[in-house]
Design an enzyme around this catalytic site. Structure first.
Site, mmCIF file in Angstrom:
data_model
loop_
_atom_site.group_PDB
_atom_site.id
_atom_site.type_symbol
_atom_site.label_atom_id
_atom_site.label_comp_id
_atom_site.label_asym_id
_atom_site.label_seq_id
_atom_site.Cartn_x
_atom_site.Cartn_y
_atom_site.Cartn_z
ATOM 1 N N HIS A 287 1.175 -1.057 -0.034
ATOM 2 C CA HIS A 287 0.189 -0.018 0.128
ATOM 3 C C HIS A 287 0.520 1.361 -0.050
ATOM 4 O O HIS A 287 1.099 2.127 -0.920
ATOM 5 C CB HIS A 287 -0.881 -0.178 1.443
ATOM 6 C CG HIS A 287 -1.545 1.131 1.256
ATOM 7 N ND1 HIS A 287 -3.280 1.117 1.060
ATOM 8 C CD2 HIS A 287 -2.073 2.245 1.713
ATOM 9 C CE1 HIS A 287 -3.554 2.179 0.814
ATOM 10 N NE2 HIS A 287 -2.670 3.484 1.756
ATOM 11 N N GLU A 288 1.923 1.092 1.013
ATOM 12 C CA GLU A 288 2.558 2.726 1.134
ATOM 13 C C GLU A 288 3.462 2.668 -0.144
ATOM 14 O O GLU A 288 3.932 4.085 -0.656
ATOM 15 C CB GLU A 288 3.152 2.804 2.213
ATOM 16 C CG GLU A 288 2.376 2.096 3.797
ATOM 17 C CD GLU A 288 2.178 3.908 3.714
ATOM 18 O OE1 GLU A 288 1.522 4.735 3.297
ATOM 19 O OE2 GLU A 288 0.496 3.284 4.127
ATOM 20 N N GLU B 77 -3.914 7.720 -2.798
ATOM 21 C CA GLU B 77 -4.687 6.657 -2.342
ATOM 22 C C GLU B 77 -5.233 5.926 -3.868
ATOM 23 O O GLU B 77 -5.284 4.348 -3.325
ATOM 24 C CB GLU B 77 -6.609 6.824 -1.585
ATOM 25 C CG GLU B 77 -6.601 5.695 -0.922
ATOM 26 C CD GLU B 77 -5.585 5.307 0.141
ATOM 27 O OE1 GLU B 77 -4.607 6.807 1.000
ATOM 28 O OE2 GLU B 77 -5.454 4.468 1.349
ATOM 29 N N HIS C 117 2.137 4.580 -2.490
ATOM 30 C CA HIS C 117 2.307 5.868 -2.254
ATOM 31 C C HIS C 117 3.568 6.551 -2.830
ATOM 32 O O HIS C 117 3.141 7.324 -3.765
ATOM 33 C CB HIS C 117 1.244 6.615 -0.657
ATOM 34 C CG HIS C 117 0.092 6.452 -0.511
ATOM 35 N ND1 HIS C 117 -1.112 7.576 -0.819
ATOM 36 C CD2 HIS C 117 0.083 5.396 0.505
ATOM 37 C CE1 HIS C 117 -2.021 6.908 0.059
ATOM 38 N NE2 HIS C 117 -2.183 6.199 0.787
#
Lengths: 476, 476
Positions: free
Chosen positions: A269-270, A299, A273
C-alpha cells in the site's frame, strides 16, 4: 492564444509568483521531514523542541503565502497570457491562497503546536489504552479546527470546509453519496459472504512469523516492485505512512508476529503512494505541477497496488517463492491458499489498516460519521469511545474490547486531520476504476504480475500503470 | 538597578524581541534536524529537495533576524532596565544581528545551497578518492565565504571574520598564539616520544572486531556514561557528529573492524558534546540562554570526556569488563595495556578523528594553515592536495597515500565551515584547564571514574563535572 503563450517567456509576475511558491513549498516539504522524523526517529522526550519547530514553520509557511506578494501577483496575472501548464499552477495557487488568507497566523501556529503535542499523547494513550490521556488534546484540536473552518467560510458546513483541504475537487455531498452506496451494497454483501459455506483457506497463513524476517520479506517485495531505495527508505512506525517528494519518498510499515499480511499489504500500500510521488516530474519540484494531487488520487495509487496487485493470485505466483524462502515453515503453502487468505473477509477484525477489501469501507464510514458529528458539535469528545463501539456493532457486528483497538487506533485525529478518512474509500473506488481501465487496455494485465520484475519492466506494463495514475491526476 | 529589574516584568520591547528570537532559533533548530537527516538517514538521491529546503530555511532565518522588528527592538531597549540574564540575551542577539544585517539574503541562500550540494559531492569524492569531484564545490564555497566575510567587515582579515562565527569571544591572534605554542611544544615532544624506547602495549588492541558488536559496546559505554536515550540516539555516519538541543540531542559514530578505539573514543567524544547540550536549561530553549556557547566551549566538553575520562586508566577499569564481555577474544587484555594502547602516540595515523591526544593538534594546524591560505587567496583550490601532503610531511612526517585519507577526510569544508577547525584545539586546551580545576576541587576525581555509574551519580561527581562546564560557559 495558447500557441503564442507556449513560445513566449512567462510574464514577470508569473516568474515572481513561482519563486514565492517554491519557497512556500520548500517550507512545506521541510515540515514533512520533521514530521517523518517525529514519527520514526525522534527520541521520546524530543516533543517540546519539535512542536516549536513545526509551529514556527507552519506560521512562516502561512506568512509566505499570505503576507508576501503572492496575492499581488495573482491579481496582476492575466491568465490568457499563460500556457495551460502555467494556468494550472496559477489556479492551484489561487485556491490555496484564497483559503489561507482567511486564517489568522496565530491559529495556524496553535493548530500545529496542538497537533504536535497531541501526537505524543495519542501514542501514549494508545499504548496505555487510556482515552482520557488523549481526550483533552482531541478536544482542543476539534475546537481549533472548527475555528479554522469558520474563518474560511462562516456560512458553510465546517466539515465540508475541512474535507476540501484534502479533496478540493469533489463536493462533500458527492463523497457522501459514494459512501452511502458503498455501505448499502457492502453490508448485505458481507452478510452473504459470512453466511456462505464456501471452504476457503482463510487460515493458510496462521502461525508465528519472526518480525525481523518479515522485514527482510518486506524489502524483497519492495525490490520486486522496483521501489527505488536510492530515493526512499523502509522504516517501522506505530502507524504505516508515506512521506516525501520525487527525490526522497519514504515508507513505513509495522510488524506483528501473528500476522504476516499485516506488514506485507501495508508495505505494498505505502509503496503505491511512494511510487506515485516518485513519478512526479523532478523539474517541477516545488510547484503544484510537481506536487501530488488530492488525497483520494494518492489513495487510488496505494489501493491499486494493495488491492489489485498485492491481493491478486498472479502476484502471489511471483511472491510465493520469496515468501517460502524467508519462511520455510510455509513450504506447503500454495498460491491459491495464499490468495484466498489474502482475500478473505474477516469476521473479527477491528483494525482499519488490517481490514479486508470489503469491510474496509465500513471502518471508514464509522470514522466519517463520528468526525462529522464532532465537528458539527453533535458529539462531545468524551462520548467518542461509546459512539465508536456503537457504530462498530451496527456496521461490523463487533464491539472493540478496548479503546486501543477502537477509537485510539488511528493517528489522524492526533494530527487534527478531520475530513481525511473519506479519501481512503474514494481512492479505493478510483483504484477499481483505474484497474478496470488498465485491464481493458493492457493485454493479459493480471498474468504480467506473475512475471519477474525485469521482464515486467521491459514489457513496459509497470510504467504504463503509473503513467495512468499521472494522467488521471492531471485530468481530475 | 539590578535588584529593581529582577522584580519587574520585562519591558515590552524585550518580550517582543524574545518572541522574534524564539522563531529565529526554531528555524535554526529545524535546519539542524534536516542536516542530521541528510547525513544519517536521507537516501542518496534526495539532495535536490534537501538543498532547496535548507536554502529556503537559511534565507527565512536570515530574514527573521534582519528584516523584521529585531533591529527596532534592539534600538528601543534600555539595557539598564534589564536583569543580567536579559542583558546577556540582548548582548548575544545584538552581536548576531549586527553581523547578519550586513549579509544579503541571496548570499545566505547561495551558501546554503552550495554547501548542501557540496556534501554529496564530498561524500562521493571521498569514496572514489577523487578530489576533482569535490574541487569545483570547494572553489565555489571559498568564493562565497570570502564574499560573506567582505560584507561583514570589508576592512578585516576575511579569515578572522569567519573565525568569529564559531568563536566570537577570542581574537584570532590569540587563537593563533595558542596554536603556535602547541606546535612549538608538541613537535619536539612527539619526537622525544617516538625516539623513546619505553615498551608500551601499543598493539594490545590489534585484531579484528565485529562492527555490530562494536555498536553494542558503544551503547554499553553510553549507558555507563548515563547518556539519556529518551533524549538522544546513536547512529552511524561517514563523519561522527552531534546534533540537537536540550530535548533531543543525537550523536553518531562509525565503525572500523580493525580499530575498536576508532568507534569508542569518538562515541565518548560525541557524548561529551551531547551531555553539555542536554544540560542546557529546558525553559530557555530558543533563547541564547538555552543555546550552547562558542564551539571551543562545546569542544572543551567533548575533549574533557574523550581525553580526560575516556583515555584514563581508572575509566578503563570500569570499561574493561564490558569490553571483554562483548569481545571474549580480548580476555587477556589488562587495564594497563588498554590504557597504554588508548594513549599511544601513533607513528602513522593520517586521520584527525582517530588521532592521539598529542598529534591531534598538528592535524588541526595543517587545516588551519590551509584554510587561511585559501580564504586569503594565497592558495588555489587545485593546490590543496599538494599543500596538504607537504604540511603532513613537515609536521607529522607522513605523506598520505591518497586524498581520501588526506585532504578529503573531513566534512567541514563541504559545509563551507572555514575557521571551525581551530576551535578543536582551543577546546582541548580548555578541557585540560577544566580538568585541572576539577582535579583540584574534587577529591579522588580519577578514582571515581572506576566506580559504577549509580555510585558516581550518588556521589554527585558526574553532575559536578557538567556544572563546571556550564559555569564556564556562562563566564566566558
Amino acid at each position: 492564444m495558447a500557441t503564442e503563450a507556449e513560445s513566449a517567456d512567462p510574464p514577470a509576475a508569473y516568474t515572481a509568483l513561482l519563486d514565492e511558491i517554491e519557497r512556500y513549498n520548500a517550507v512545506g516539504s521541510a515540515q514533512s521531514v520533521l514530521s517523518w522524523d517525529q514519527q520514526v526517529m525522534m527520541p521520546e522526550r524530543g516533543t517540546p523542541a519539535r512542536s516549536q519547530q513545526l509551529s514556527t514553520l507552519s506560521s512562516l509557511s502561512h506568512e509566505l503565502l499570505v503576507d508576501g506578494d503572492v496575492g499581488d501577483h495573482l491579481d496582476t496575472l492575466d491568465d490568457e497570457s499563460l500556457t495551460t501548464d502555467q494556468q494550472a499552477v496559477v489556479r492551484e495557487v489561487r485556491r490555496q491562497y484564497r483559503r489561507a488568507e482567511r486564517v489568522p497566523r496565530d491559529l495556524v501556529e496553535d493548530i500545529s503546536e496542538a497537533s504536535s503535542e497531541a501526537l505524543g499523547a495519542w501514542e501514549s494513550a494508545r499504548e496505555n489504552d487510556d482515552f482520557d490521556e488523549f481526550a483533552p488534546h482531541l478536544d482542543e484540536l476539534v475546537d481549533l479546527k472548527r475555528q479554522y473552518a469558520e474563518h474560511i467560510d462562516p456560512d458553510a458546513d465546517p466539515y465540508a470546509v475541512l474535507f476540501a483541504d484534502y479533496e478540493p475537487c469533489l463536493p462533500l455531498s458527492k463523497a457522501e453519496s459514494i459512501l452511502d452506496e458503498l455501505r448499502e451494497t457492502l453490508v448485505p454483501l458481507i452478510d452473504d459472504i459470512r453466511a456462505s459455506d464456501a471452504d476457503l483457506a482463510t487460515d493458510a497463513l496462521d502461525g508465528t512469523y519472526d518480525t525481523d524476517t518479515q522485514e527482510d520479506l518486506a524489502r524483497d517485495v519492495l525490490e520486486l516492485l522496483d521501489y527505488d531505495f536510492d530515493r526512499g527508505r523502509l522504516d517501522t512506525s506505530t502507524h504505516p505512512f508515506t512521506s516525501g517528494n520525487q527525490f526522497d519518498c519514504r515508507i513505513t510499515t509495522r510488524f506483528d508476529p501473528e500476522d504476516p499480511l499485516g506488514s506485507l499489504l501495508p508495505t505494498i500500500h505505502e509503496f503505491g503512494h511512494a511510487y506515485y510521488t516518485l513519478g512526479l516530474p523532478d523539474e517541477e519540484f516545488g510547484t503544484p505541477l510537481g506536487d501530488d494531487r488530492d488525497l483520494s488520487v494518492h489513495e487510488s495509487q496505494s489501493r491499486l497496488w494493495e488491492n489489485h496487485v498485492g491481493r491478486s493470485e498472479d502476484f502471489w505466483e511471483l511472491l510465493l517463492p520469496k515468501f517460502t524462502d524467508r519462511f520455510p515453515q510455509a513450504e506447503d503453502l500454495s498460491v491459491r491458499d495464499a490468495y484466498e487468505a489474502a482475500n478473505q473477509v474477516y469476521d473479527e477484525n477491528l483494525i482499519r489498516v488490517e481490514a479486508d477489501e470489503l469491510t474496509y469501507h465500513l471502518h471508514i464510514i464509522v470514522r466519517f460519521e463520528i468526525e462529522r458529528e464532532l465537528i458539527g458539535g453533535d458529539l462531545a469528545v468524551d462520548e467518542v469511545p461509546d459512539r465508536w463501539n456503537e457504530l462498530y456493532e451496527e456496521y461490523l457486528g463487533l464491539t472493540p474490547p478496548s479503546d486501543a483497538v477502537g477509537c485510539l487506533q488511528d493517528i489522524h485525529w492526533s494530527h487534527g486531520s478531520f475530513g481525511y478518512f473519506p479519501t481512503y474509500s474514494l481512492g479505493s473506488v478510483m483504484a477499481a476504476q483505474l484497474y478496470a481501465a488498465a485491464d481493458r487496455d493492457i493485454d493479459e494485465l493480471d498474468e504480467r504480475f506473475a512475471l519477474a520484475s525485469s521482464t515486467r519492466l521491459a514489457s513496459g506494463s509497470a510504467r504504463t500503470f503509473t503513467a495512468t495514475g499521472n494522467d488521471t491526476r492531471r485530468a481530475s
